[in-house]
Scaffold this motif. Structure first.
Motif, PDB file in Angstrom:
ATOM      1  N   THR A  87      -1.648   1.843   6.259  1.00  8.16           N
ATOM      2  CA  THR A  87      -1.061   3.137   5.880  1.00  8.16           C
ATOM      3  C   THR A  87       0.399   2.937   5.473  1.00  8.16           C
ATOM      4  O   THR A  87       1.015   1.921   5.793  1.00  8.16           O
ATOM      5  CB  THR A  87      -1.127   4.127   7.067  1.00  8.16           C
ATOM      6  N   LEU A  88       0.930   3.973   4.805  1.00  8.79           N
ATOM      7  CA  LEU A  88       2.271   3.829   4.220  1.00  8.79           C
ATOM      8  C   LEU A  88       3.389   4.388   5.092  1.00  8.79           C
ATOM      9  O   LEU A  88       4.567   4.077   4.880  1.00  8.79           O
ATOM     10  CB  LEU A  88       2.292   4.560   2.859  1.00  8.79           C
ATOM     11  N   ASP A  89       3.013   5.201   6.039  1.00  8.60           N
ATOM     12  CA  ASP A  89       3.992   6.038   6.746  1.00  8.60           C
ATOM     13  C   ASP A  89       5.111   5.290   7.490  1.00  8.60           C
ATOM     14  O   ASP A  89       6.252   5.738   7.500  1.00  8.60           O
ATOM     15  CB  ASP A  89       3.264   6.958   7.727  1.00  8.60           C
ATOM     16  N   ARG A  90       4.796   4.185   8.132  1.00  9.22           N
ATOM     17  CA  ARG A  90       5.805   3.528   8.970  1.00  9.22           C
ATOM     18  C   ARG A  90       6.929   2.886   8.159  1.00  9.22           C
ATOM     19  O   ARG A  90       8.093   2.968   8.535  1.00  9.22           O
ATOM     20  CB  ARG A  90       5.141   2.454   9.869  1.00  9.22           C
ATOM     21  N   THR A  91       6.614   2.274   7.044  1.00 11.63           N
ATOM     22  CA  THR A  91       7.641   1.474   6.354  1.00 11.63           C
ATOM     23  C   THR A  91       7.953   1.937   4.920  1.00 11.63           C
ATOM     24  O   THR A  91       8.612   1.200   4.177  1.00 11.63           O
ATOM     25  CB  THR A  91       7.209  -0.010   6.300  1.00 11.63           C
ATOM     26  N   LEU A  98      -2.767   3.261   1.992  1.00 16.68           N
ATOM     27  CA  LEU A  98      -2.310   2.498   0.817  1.00 16.68           C
ATOM     28  C   LEU A  98      -3.423   2.435  -0.244  1.00 16.68           C
ATOM     29  O   LEU A  98      -3.171   2.549  -1.435  1.00 16.68           O
ATOM     30  CB  LEU A  98      -1.926   1.096   1.302  1.00 16.68           C
ATOM     31  N   ARG A  99      -4.655   2.300   0.226  1.00 15.86           N
ATOM     32  CA  ARG A  99      -5.807   2.135  -0.658  1.00 15.86           C
ATOM     33  C   ARG A  99      -6.016   3.336  -1.594  1.00 15.86           C
ATOM     34  O   ARG A  99      -6.694   3.245  -2.616  1.00 15.86           O
ATOM     35  CB  ARG A  99      -7.051   1.935   0.233  1.00 15.86           C
ATOM     36  N   ASP A 100      -5.415   4.501  -1.252  1.00 17.89           N
ATOM     37  CA  ASP A 100      -5.599   5.698  -2.081  1.00 17.89           C
ATOM     38  C   ASP A 100      -4.589   5.777  -3.225  1.00 17.89           C
ATOM     39  O   ASP A 100      -4.565   6.759  -3.965  1.00 17.89           O
ATOM     40  CB  ASP A 100      -5.490   6.964  -1.212  1.00 17.89           C
ATOM     41  N   TYR A 101      -3.761   4.770  -3.374  1.00 13.60           N
ATOM     42  CA  TYR A 101      -2.719   4.799  -4.406  1.00 13.60           C
ATOM     43  C   TYR A 101      -2.869   3.617  -5.364  1.00 13.60           C
ATOM     44  O   TYR A 101      -3.219   2.513  -4.947  1.00 13.60           O
ATOM     45  CB  TYR A 101      -1.329   4.725  -3.768  1.00 13.60           C
ATOM     46  N   THR A 102      -2.557   3.875  -6.633  1.00  7.11           N
ATOM     47  CA  THR A 102      -2.572   2.767  -7.595  1.00  7.11           C
ATOM     48  C   THR A 102      -1.310   1.923  -7.383  1.00  7.11           C
ATOM     49  O   THR A 102      -0.343   2.385  -6.748  1.00  7.11           O
ATOM     50  CB  THR A 102      -2.552   3.298  -9.049  1.00  7.11           C
ATOM     51  N   ALA A 103      -1.324   0.740  -7.972  1.00  3.28           N
ATOM     52  CA  ALA A 103      -0.143  -0.135  -7.826  1.00  3.28           C
ATOM     53  C   ALA A 103       1.090   0.557  -8.410  1.00  3.28           C
ATOM     54  O   ALA A 103       2.183   0.476  -7.835  1.00  3.28           O
ATOM     55  CB  ALA A 103      -0.406  -1.460  -8.516  1.00  3.28           C
ATOM     56  N   ALA A 104       0.916   1.252  -9.521  1.00  2.00           N
ATOM     57  CA  ALA A 104       2.061   1.934 -10.150  1.00  2.00           C
ATOM     58  C   ALA A 104       2.595   3.019  -9.213  1.00  2.00           C
ATOM     59  O   ALA A 104       3.821   3.183  -9.073  1.00  2.00           O
ATOM     60  CB  ALA A 104       1.634   2.528 -11.487  1.00  2.00           C
ATOM     61  N   GLU A 105       1.701   3.742  -8.553  1.00  2.00           N
ATOM     62  CA  GLU A 105       2.151   4.790  -7.612  1.00  2.00           C
ATOM     63  C   GLU A 105       2.859   4.168  -6.406  1.00  2.00           C
ATOM     64  O   GLU A 105       3.876   4.682  -5.937  1.00  2.00           O
ATOM     65  CB  GLU A 105       0.946   5.624  -7.145  1.00  2.00           C
TER      66      GLU A 105
END
Ligand code: G3P
Ligand code: CA
Length: 273
Positions: A87-91, A98-105
């Motif tokens: 997940t993205l929340d901590r850092t 993370l898997r729900d976002y494209t590399a560009a996002e």
């Protein structure tokens, strides 16, 4: 004369036998040949910088790391990205998986401010960027995080490393490890020239060690379970030992004395003492 000579030889043999019988720990450390385990910067130099960022990797190199330890996942559009948590929340300033976002996002996110505002421009690196920027300078130890959540990630990694190796001179400086033994076995079949390892944090029996030794070059125990006995069992199966995550200078020193093959630390400068 012959008897005198014999007495001298026997005395020397007895002294040598007594000397050899002493355990290594009886000797002053200065007399033990200095052993230098591979110095591996955990998520870069994450004791000083936001983990798994370009700033952290640069710092680790500056502090003398031989290898950078790098955690990888797959983005929504199947790009290999470097991040520890699923997940993205901590850092980062992002939310959710993370898997729900494209590399560009993912690239839009701030991956440094959580640590300190001076790192606000740090972004989630792509694995390709880490290889291109640092792969000729230091070794890269790649950890596949939760590979079962990313079917096909081993193939993706093999493809990426294949491209990198084609235009690189440092062919032997990439290693891959994971807690997931099956994933490492699959990756080894795809790229037998790249050394793989299995991470463990619990006791392991000899049957499992034997199975892992069939494809792995190293077995990496959490420092809290690593004893001389376990080290010897692993080495007896022909594998190397990298222990993690050792952030205390005295413990680093102790593992150096144990002659482990590599030490993973948030503080690559702690190896200097
Ligand atoms: O290198 C071993 C270590 O990194 C495994 O744990 O959670 O820090 O990735 P973690
Ligand atoms: Ca890791």
């Amino acid at each position: 004369m012959t008897a005198f000579f014999l007495i001298i030889v026997i005395t020397m043999l007895v002294l040598f036998a007594l000397y050899a019988k002493r355990s290594k720990s009886d000797f002053p450390e200065s007399l033990i040949m200095q052993h230098s385990p591979i110095k591996i910067g955990h998520r870069g130099a994450s004791g000083y910088c936001p983990e798994n960022t370009m700033a952290s990797y640069k710092k680790a190199i500056e502090l003398g790391a031989d290898f950078l330890e790098v955690d990888i996942h797959l983005s929504k559009d199947d790009v290999l990205v470097v991040h520890h948590d699923p997940t993205l929340d901590r850092t980062t300033n992002g939310k959710g998986n993370l898997r729900d976002y494209t590399a560009a996002e993912l690239k839009e996110l701030d991956a440094g401010s959580w640590y300190h505002s001076r790192y606000k421009n740090e972004r989630i690196p792509l694995l390709r960027e880490v290889l291109e920027n640092f792969g000729s300078e230091v070794g890269i130890l790649i950890e596949l995080k939760h590979p079962s959540a990313y079917p096909g990630i081993e193939e993706k990694l093999a493809e990426e490393l294949g491209k990198f190796q084609e235009c690189s001179t440092s062919k032997n400086k990439i290693m891959v490890h994971s807690f997931d033994m099956e994933s490492m076995k699959r990756f080894h079949q795809l790229m037998p020239d790249i050394q793989v390892g299995v991470l463990i944090k619990r006791r392991i029996n000899d049957q499992k060690l034997k199975e892992i030794a069939e494809f792995a070059s190293f077995l990496n125990p959490k420092q809290t379970i690593l004893s001389t006995k376990l080290q010897m069992r692993i080495q007896k199966h022909g594998m190397k030992v990298f222990t993690w995550t050792v952030n205390n200078k005295k413990q680093i020193h102790m593992f150096k004395m144990m002659q482990v093959d590599g030490i993973i630390s948030d503080f690559p400068d702690y190896f200097l003492d």
